[in-house]
Design a protein around this motif. Structure first.
Motif, PDB file in Angstrom:
ATOM      1  N   VAL A 252      -8.197 -13.794  52.763  1.00 52.55           N
ATOM      2  CA  VAL A 252      -6.957 -13.780  51.981  1.00 52.55           C
ATOM      3  C   VAL A 252      -7.071 -12.680  50.929  1.00 52.55           C
ATOM      4  O   VAL A 252      -7.901 -12.750  50.019  1.00 52.55           O
ATOM      5  N   ASP A 253      -6.228 -11.687  51.054  1.00 51.75           N
ATOM      6  CA  ASP A 253      -6.281 -10.524  50.168  1.00 51.75           C
ATOM      7  C   ASP A 253      -5.549 -10.820  48.858  1.00 51.75           C
ATOM      8  O   ASP A 253      -4.497 -11.470  48.852  1.00 51.75           O
ATOM      9  N   ASP A 254      -6.097 -10.328  47.738  1.00 56.23           N
ATOM     10  CA  ASP A 254      -5.435 -10.490  46.440  1.00 56.23           C
ATOM     11  C   ASP A 254      -5.319  -9.158  45.711  1.00 56.23           C
ATOM     12  O   ASP A 254      -5.254  -9.109  44.487  1.00 56.23           O
ATOM     13  N   SER A 255      -5.237  -8.071  46.479  1.00 55.57           N
ATOM     14  CA  SER A 255      -5.233  -6.741  45.869  1.00 55.57           C
ATOM     15  C   SER A 255      -3.853  -6.310  45.391  1.00 55.57           C
ATOM     16  O   SER A 255      -3.734  -5.316  44.688  1.00 55.57           O
ATOM     17  N   GLY A 256      -2.795  -7.018  45.720  1.00 61.42           N
ATOM     18  CA  GLY A 256      -1.446  -6.607  45.340  1.00 61.42           C
ATOM     19  C   GLY A 256      -0.930  -7.374  44.140  1.00 61.42           C
ATOM     20  O   GLY A 256      -1.592  -7.474  43.101  1.00 61.42           O
ATOM     21  N   ASP A 257       0.262  -7.966  44.271  1.00 57.83           N
ATOM     22  CA  ASP A 257       0.872  -8.717  43.171  1.00 57.83           C
ATOM     23  C   ASP A 257       0.269 -10.109  43.027  1.00 57.83           C
ATOM     24  O   ASP A 257       0.654 -10.873  42.134  1.00 57.83           O
ATOM     25  N   GLY A 258      -0.642 -10.446  43.872  1.00 60.21           N
ATOM     26  CA  GLY A 258      -1.288 -11.758  43.875  1.00 60.21           C
ATOM     27  C   GLY A 258      -1.771 -12.042  45.285  1.00 60.21           C
ATOM     28  O   GLY A 258      -1.415 -11.347  46.240  1.00 60.21           O
ATOM     29  N   PRO A 259      -2.595 -13.072  45.445  1.00 56.95           N
ATOM     30  CA  PRO A 259      -3.139 -13.369  46.777  1.00 56.95           C
ATOM     31  C   PRO A 259      -2.069 -13.910  47.724  1.00 56.95           C
ATOM     32  O   PRO A 259      -1.041 -14.432  47.302  1.00 56.95           O
ATOM     33  N   GLY A 260      -2.368 -13.765  49.007  1.00 56.37           N
ATOM     34  CA  GLY A 260      -1.554 -14.432  50.012  1.00 56.37           C
ATOM     35  C   GLY A 260      -1.868 -15.921  49.962  1.00 56.37           C
ATOM     36  O   GLY A 260      -2.546 -16.403  49.045  1.00 56.37           O
ATOM     37  N   TYR A 261      -1.372 -16.664  50.951  1.00 58.17           N
ATOM     38  CA  TYR A 261      -1.508 -18.122  50.896  1.00 58.17           C
ATOM     39  C   TYR A 261      -2.148 -18.645  52.177  1.00 58.17           C
ATOM     40  O   TYR A 261      -1.716 -18.325  53.278  1.00 58.17           O
ATOM     41  N   PHE A 262      -3.213 -19.466  52.005  1.00 55.70           N
ATOM     42  CA  PHE A 262      -3.859 -20.120  53.139  1.00 55.70           C
ATOM     43  C   PHE A 262      -3.972 -21.604  52.843  1.00 55.70           C
ATOM     44  O   PHE A 262      -4.563 -22.007  51.844  1.00 55.70           O
ATOM     45  N   TYR A 263      -3.366 -22.413  53.732  1.00 57.23           N
ATOM     46  CA  TYR A 263      -3.386 -23.860  53.564  1.00 57.23           C
ATOM     47  C   TYR A 263      -4.052 -24.476  54.780  1.00 57.23           C
ATOM     48  O   TYR A 263      -3.631 -24.263  55.921  1.00 57.23           O
ATOM     49  N   MET A 264      -5.103 -25.264  54.551  1.00 59.77           N
ATOM     50  CA  MET A 264      -5.805 -25.924  55.647  1.00 59.77           C
ATOM     51  C   MET A 264      -5.768 -27.422  55.416  1.00 59.77           C
ATOM     52  O   MET A 264      -6.196 -27.917  54.371  1.00 59.77           O
TER      53      MET A 264
END
Length: 298
Positions: A252-264
């Motif tokens: 999950v990348d957080d290099s932009g405006d914030g991290p993406g989302y991963f839900y498990m």
């Protein structure tokens, strides 16, 4: 002399009258001939039109027969008789239900809804140039109604961006002979975009044996961009034996405006009557903790 002149005058008038009668008879004959020719022509014209209309009706009847649902299904099945599916034919969406093992060629730039039922068969993506791109609110559904179905890919299989959605219900997505590794997302790449939110739902199935050169051996989730947060929801299924330098399974990348989302989501074992359990079992080459969301899952 006067008698002679009167005789010539009578003869002249007789010749004139005879000529006039002759001309009238000739004119009458010509008119009758033209009328007859026109009449015959109309009859021929009407006959030709009648034959043409009859021929057209026969053609339309034949086309109607060929376009029955049974014949459409038969023709659709015949396209798989060659063992090759052109992915580009499904850019606008459709349904693929396998009746045999096939090879898939080309690129599917999906902008509609595409349902793929492996139906217990194998689909092999051709070389390093065949994959599915899901964007512009398109939806890709992958299921396996018979069990045992596999999609083999030697490069990144699915790229989601700009509002595309992928739902994995069943079947196995398997990397095979991956010589040209993607940088991010060995199997699935959720790319950042300001045009829409890419979403990946994993309800079941298996993702295995994929690799990426850097991030996310199985799935790469890009960072948030302009309020659009790429999202991966894992409700079930298994990710196994995938590899990357960072995030062997999921990055999950957080290099932009914030991290993406991963839900498990967890759950009890299926044998106990609960939901199928989501399982991740992979190991990174470099074991790190942080934005890769753990290097090892089990």
């Amino acid at each position: 002399r006067n008698l002679k002149r009167k005789s010539h005058s009578v003869l002249d008038k007789g010749y004139t009258l005879l000529l006039a009668v002759t001309l009238l008879l000739l004119l009458s004959f010509v008119q009758n001939a033209n009328a007859k020719e026109q009449e015959n022509g109309e009859e021929i014209y009407e006959t030709e039109i009648g034959e043409l209309e009859q021929s057209t009706e026969e053609t339309e009847d034949t086309e109607d027969v060929d376009n029955t649902e049974e014949n459409k299904i038969a023709f659709f099945s015949q396209t798989y008789g060659s063992g090759t599916i052109s992915l580009g034919s499904y850019n606008g969406g459709g349904t693929i239900s396998l009746t045999e093992d096939v090879t898939a060629s080309g690129i599917c730039q999906l902008n509609g809804v595409l349902d793929i039922d492996l139906n217990g068969h194998k689909m092999t993506m051709q070389n390093n140039a065949s994959f599915m791109l899901c964007s512009d609110n398109a939806v890709l559904n992958i299921r396996d109604s018979a069990g045992g179905g596999v999609i083999y890919a030697s490069c990144q299989l699915i790229w989601i961006y700009s509002g595309g959605t992928v739902n994995l219900y069943g079947g196995t997505l398997e990397g095979e002979n991956m010589t040209k590794l993607p940088q991010s997302g060995g199997c699935v790449n959720l790319s950042r975009s300001n045009m829409g939110t890419p979403v990946f739902h994993m309800y079941g199935g298996v993702i295995r044996n994929f690799q990426a050169s850097q991030y996310g051996g199985a799935v790469y989730v890009a960072s948030t961009f302009s309020g659009k947060k790429p999202s991966f929801y894992m409700y079930g299924g298994t990710i196994e034996n995938c590899n990357a330098s960072e995030g062997a399974a999921v990055y999950v990348d957080d290099s932009g405006d914030g991290p993406g989302y991963f839900y498990m989501k967890g759950g009890t074992k299926k044998e106990e009557g609960g939901e199928s359990k989501a399982v991740i079992h992979c190991r990174s080459e470099e074991r790190r903790v942080g934005k890769e969301c753990r290097s090892r899952w089990s």
